[in-house]
Structure formats: structure tokens, C-alpha cells
Motif scaffolding. Structure first.
Motif, short mmCIF file in Angstrom:
data_model
loop_
_atom_site.label_atom_id
_atom_site.label_comp_id
_atom_site.label_asym_id
_atom_site.label_seq_id
_atom_site.Cartn_x
_atom_site.Cartn_y
_atom_site.Cartn_z
N ALA B 113 0.81 -1.40 0.00
CA ALA B 113 -0.08 -0.25 0.00
C ALA B 113 0.81 1.23 -0.06
CB ALA B 113 -0.99 -0.03 1.33
N LEU B 114 1.85 1.03 0.66
CA LEU B 114 2.80 2.33 0.84
C LEU B 114 3.51 2.72 -0.45
CD1 LEU B 114 4.53 2.08 4.37
CD2 LEU B 114 2.68 3.67 3.55
N GLN B 115 3.94 1.35 -0.90
CA GLN B 115 4.50 1.51 -2.41
C GLN B 115 3.63 1.96 -3.43
OE1 GLN B 115 4.96 -2.01 -4.93
NE2 GLN B 115 7.29 -1.77 -5.04
N GLY B 116 1.98 1.82 -3.21
CA GLY B 116 1.34 2.48 -4.17
C GLY B 116 1.26 3.71 -4.16
N ILE B 122 13.12 2.72 0.65
CA ILE B 122 13.68 3.10 2.04
C ILE B 122 12.44 3.46 2.80
CG2 ILE B 122 15.14 4.61 3.28
CD1 ILE B 122 16.98 4.42 1.02
N GLN B 123 11.75 4.41 2.24
CA GLN B 123 10.39 4.79 2.94
C GLN B 123 9.47 3.76 3.34
OE1 GLN B 123 9.22 7.98 0.17
NE2 GLN B 123 9.96 9.75 1.58
N VAL B 124 9.52 2.95 2.51
CA VAL B 124 8.59 1.46 2.86
C VAL B 124 9.08 0.90 3.84
CG1 VAL B 124 7.76 -0.53 1.86
CG2 VAL B 124 7.61 1.39 0.47
N ILE B 125 10.38 0.60 4.08
CA ILE B 125 11.08 -0.02 5.03
C ILE B 125 10.90 0.99 6.41
CG2 ILE B 125 13.32 -0.72 6.16
CD1 ILE B 125 14.15 -1.30 3.06
N GLN B 126 11.30 2.21 6.24
CA GLN B 126 11.06 3.07 7.40
C GLN B 126 9.71 3.17 7.97
OE1 GLN B 126 11.33 7.30 6.18
NE2 GLN B 126 13.44 7.00 6.86
N HIS B 127 8.79 3.30 7.05
CA HIS B 127 7.54 3.49 7.38
C HIS B 127 6.45 2.41 7.61
CE1 HIS B 127 6.62 7.82 7.89
NE2 HIS B 127 5.29 7.65 7.91
#
Lengths: 274, 205
Positions: B113-116, B122-127
Motif C-alpha cells: 500500500a505504501l509503495q502504491g 527506503i520509505q517503505v522500510i522506514q514507515h
């Protein structure tokens, strides 16, 4: 008028755990104009979720073309692909929020594409752009839950947080996968009405997967029937008759033929009454 | 036989050494365990990375801590330093496995969902990934610290410093009064470690 999504002969298949291939999408061609609103219906396993993920660019087609506002995402660099993805907000069936984060962080996740890594890290510690997060939360009615942990919210509230996350992206297009599946009927209509308002007042393109056919027929000017990975029909609601629905839902694993017939009869009555 | 409190000085120094050995060893181990744990997570890396890393960590876990300490004592000499190394290596094996298992148990859908939304990897890992695993990671670290503290009290038996060294020394000299005092100190230290670990975990879950 501008084209929002354009699909040309798109195929997508997945490898199953037993090694077989599941052909989720088998040659779909589709044009969605900017500002249109479409409901996608069809039996479970018809490929509705796969279609949505092809539209929001988290899946690449095996063959065929997907274009967003005329741009082919397979031809652009990573950064441009992220900007293209940011144009489309998606609300998922399972909400897909981070349960251990506060609501405000889950809403602000919609801003990540315009933030640097440092800024998004900073925001996890002390939230940035609280004003716009609060505005999105207010719009969907979860303002009072802004500082609560997301997993403490009810299913309906989590769904509205998911919608707020999509709204804060300020997307041109809004996709929703079964948004009313986990909501009680009285709220289902209100939710779809909210999506349709965003469509009408802000010109956002709306594509919604729906299991609830009466709601689809009542609220959407264009209905796409998906069956076994193909477009079975693409019609305005007025032209959809009971026998067409019967054939669309034929062989649905969840129901016997008699049940399907009874359900469709009920559906047609319901949509006429509504 | 009353306890002989004249060992107070030794007790204080040895307890501190044991505590320092534990803290240094645990954090040195964690430093390597986290990246290795990510590499060992089968949903993040291809089999040619996660299989050997998993196997290496299982191999480390199969060596008893005392044997590791014995190896390091013969490699770098007596004192707390081989104790730190033994605890660090042991922690890599145990913590790394927990890290890998936590990552493997994460729900991939919020990440998609974040990737979308257009977030970078990095933000996907972070968040998405870190908030999902962080509470469990800290809890595992607290438990690891608690267990390492217990284990490091006996590392002195093989010459790797701390309370155990003096316990062993006084036993050999039949000074039971002093041995008793040091055993009390071990009990207190282990209890204190459990209390701290319990407090940390209570606040997380």
C-alpha cells in the motif's frame, strides 16, 4: 476528454504455491476517461483486485500496455514511476494500514512520495503537516482519533483512515477494493456517496471494486463486469439485466446456481426499489 | 557460616565487569544481528543469501556459550574481552534468528500500500517494515540482555572475567564465606536484569 487509464490487451498471471499458473487477467482492454466513475463487479477470483493493482502500478502486466494519463510507466525511471503512482490513491479491502502507528502517521503516509527520506523519518518522530492530516481526518470523520494507535480503532474507522491516507495524496484518481465489504449497510451507502462526491466536486476518476451489486447499480454510471480475467460487459446500469448478471456470476465458487438466481432476483428488486 | 562482607570491593568491581561485559556483548552482537537477520529473512532476500546466513546462525547457536568463551580466551587471552566477544557471537546467532522470523511474519500488504502511494523503497522500510517489527525487536533485545547477564556471570569459570572468575577462585581456596557473598550478588544481578527486561517489555506490549 483526457484519458485517465488505458489498458491494451493486458495479461497478468501468478505462480501458485503448487507451481501452477493462475491467469488472473487474460487480455483486458479498457479506457477510463479522467473524471469518470466506474464500478467493477464480478465473482470472486474474476481478477478485480489484480486489475486494481495494475491500475495503481504496484503490478506490472506480463504483456500488453497500461498507460496513466497517456504515460507508459514501464518506460520511465524509478522517480518518475513514483510520481505516477502518487497520482492514484488506493483504498484496500483490508485497509493495509500499519497497526502499531498512530492514525496521524498512517494518514501522513500518503505524503511520502513528496517527502525526502530525512523528512519522512523526522515525521515519524514528530509528525509534519499535521494541518493537512487533520483536514483529511475531518473529511472522513476520524478527527477525534488522530492521535490514537490505529489498531485501537474499529474496522469502520480504520477504513476511513485508509481513505484519508488516499485523500492526502491529493490524487487525480481514486481506486477502492471492496470498500463496503466490512462496513454495515447504512454506512456503505454513505461511504460510496463520499467517493462519488469526490468524483463530482473534484473531478477525480473513481474505480471501485464492488461485491454489492445493488450499490454498484445505484451509484455508478458505468459498470464493468469482470469474469475469469476478461471484460464480460461494460455497460450503463440501465442496460444490465438479470440474465446478464446470472451469466456473470455463473460458476461462482461461493454459491450454488439456485443461490445465485435467488440473489440476483433480490438484487434486481433492490436496485429498482433504490 | 556467616557471609564474609570483606569481599565488598571485589564484589563491586566484578559485578560491574559482568554488567559491562553483558552490555558491550549484547550491543555488539545486536549491531551484527540486525543486518544479518534482514539477510536471513526469506521474504526479503533470495535463497542464495538467506539459506547460508540462516545456516551460519544455526551453527553459532549450536555452540554452547562456555565453549565460545573458551575459544576466545585461547585466542585473545584472559579477561573480560573474550567474554564480550563470546556473548556478541552467541547473540548474533540467537537475535539474528528472531529478527529474521519477525520480518518473515510481517504483513506485506501495508508495504504494498505504501509503495502504491509512490513511497520509495527506503520509505517503505522506514514507515512500513520497522514500525511493524520494532516492538518485538526491542522485546527480544531485552530478553537477550537478561539471558546474557545470567550467562556472563559464569563466564569467569573459563577465565573470561566477571563474577564467575572470583566465585571459581574462592571455591578453589575453600573460602565459602566469600563464595556465598558473590553468589548472593549473582542472584541479585540476575533478578535486577529480569526486572529491567520485564519493565521494558511491559511498556511495549
Amino acid at each position: 476528454m483526457d484519458t485517465a487509464f488505458e489498458l491494451v490487451d493486458v495479461h497478468k498471471r501468478f505462480r501458485l504455491a503448487n507451481g501452477d499458473w493462475n491467469e488472473a487477467i487474460r487480455g483486458v482492454s479498457l479506457t477510463v476517461r479522467q473524471g469518470e466513475s466506474i464500478a467493477v463487479i464480478g465473482p470472486s477470483g474474476a481478477g478485480k483486485t489484480t486489475l486494481l493493482r495494475l491500475l495503481n502500478l504496484t503490478l506490472r502486466p506480463d504483456s500488453g500496455e497500461v498507460r496513466i494519463n497517456g504515460t507508459d510507466p514501464s518506460r520511465v525511471k524509478v522517480r518518475a514511476l513514483r510520481r505516477l503512482r502518487a497520482r492514484t490513491g488506493t483504498v484496500y479491502q483490508q485497509h493495509n494500514l500499519i497497526p502499531s502507528l498512530r492514525t496521524v502517521h498512517n494518514i501522513l503516509a500518503g505524503r511520502l512520495s513528496s517527502w525526502s527520506i530525512l523528512r519522512s523519518l523526522h515525521s515519524l518522530i514528530s509528525p509534519r503537516e499535521i494541518g493537512s492530516a487533520a483536514e483529511a481526518a475531518r473529511k472522513v470523520g476520524v478527527l477525534d482519533k488522530l492521535w490514537e494507535r490505529t489498531d485501537r480503532l474499529s474496522g469502520g474507522e480504520q477504513q476511513r483512515v485508509a481513505i484519508a491516507r488516499a485523500l492526502i495524496q491529493n490524487p487525480r484518481h481514486l481506486l477502492a477494493d471492496e470498500p463496503v465489504a466490512s462496513v454495515d449497510p447504512s454506512r456503505a451507502d454513505a461511504l460510496i456517496t463520499l467517493l462519488r462526491e469526490l468524483n463530482e466536486s473534484e473531478g477525480k476518476t473513481i474505480v471501485v471494486n464492488l461485491h454489492d451489486v445493488p450499490i454498484a447499480l445505484r451509484h455508478f454510471p458505468r459498470i464493468l463486469g469482470l469474469h475469469a480475467g476478461r471484460v464480460f460487459f461494460d455497460l450503463p446500469p440501465g442496460e444490465i439485466k438479470a440474465d446478464l448478471l446470472m451469466r456473470l456470476y455463473e460458476g461462482d465458487e461461493d454459491m450454488t446456481e439456485g443461490e445465485t438466481r435467488a440473489w440476483i432476483d433480490e438484487t434486481m428488486k433492490g436496485s429498482l426499489a433504490g | 557460616m556467616p557471609p564474609d562482607w570483606s569481599v565488598w570491593d571485589v564484589l563491586w568491581r566484578a559485578s560491574l565487569e559482568t554488567l559491562q561485559t553483558t552490555i558491550a556483548g549484547t550491543f555488539l552482537g545486536a549491531l551484527f544481528a540486525y543486518p544479518l537477520g534482514v539477510m536471513a529473512a526469506s521474504n526479503w532476500t533470495p535463497p542464495w543469501i538467506h539459506l547460508p546466513v540462516k545456516a551460519a546462525m544455526a551453527f553459532i547457536r549450536s555452540i554452547p556459550l562456555l565453549i565460545l568463551a573458551l575459544l576466545f580466551v585461547s585466542a585473545v587471552g584472559l579477561g573480560p574481552f573474550p567474554g564480550v566477544l563470546a556473548i556478541a557471537v552467541h547473540s548474533v546467532g540467537v537475535l539474528g534468528r528472531f529478527v529474521a522470523e519477525e520480518i518473515e511474519a510481517t504483513d506485506p500488504r501495508p508495504l504494498l500500500a505504501l509503495q502504491g502511494t509512490g513511497a520509495s523503497s527506503i520509505q517503505v522500510i522506514q514507515h512500513g517494515l520497522i514500525p511493524q517489527v520494532l516492538p518485538q525487536m526491542v522485546a527480544h533485545l531485552a530478553i537477550r540482555f537478561e539471558m546474557n547477564l545470567r550467562d556472563s556471570t559464569i563466564l569467569g569459570l573459563v577465565g573470561a572475567g566477571g563474577l564467575g572468575f572470583y566465585v571459581f577462585l574462592y571455591i578453589k581456596q575453600f573460602q565459602w564465606e566469600k563464595t556465598g557473598v558473590l553468589c548472593l550478588a549473582i542472584i541479585f544481578l540476575v533478578f535486577a536484569g529480569e526486572f529491567v527486561s520485564w519493565q521494558i517489555r511491559k511498556r511495549l506490549i
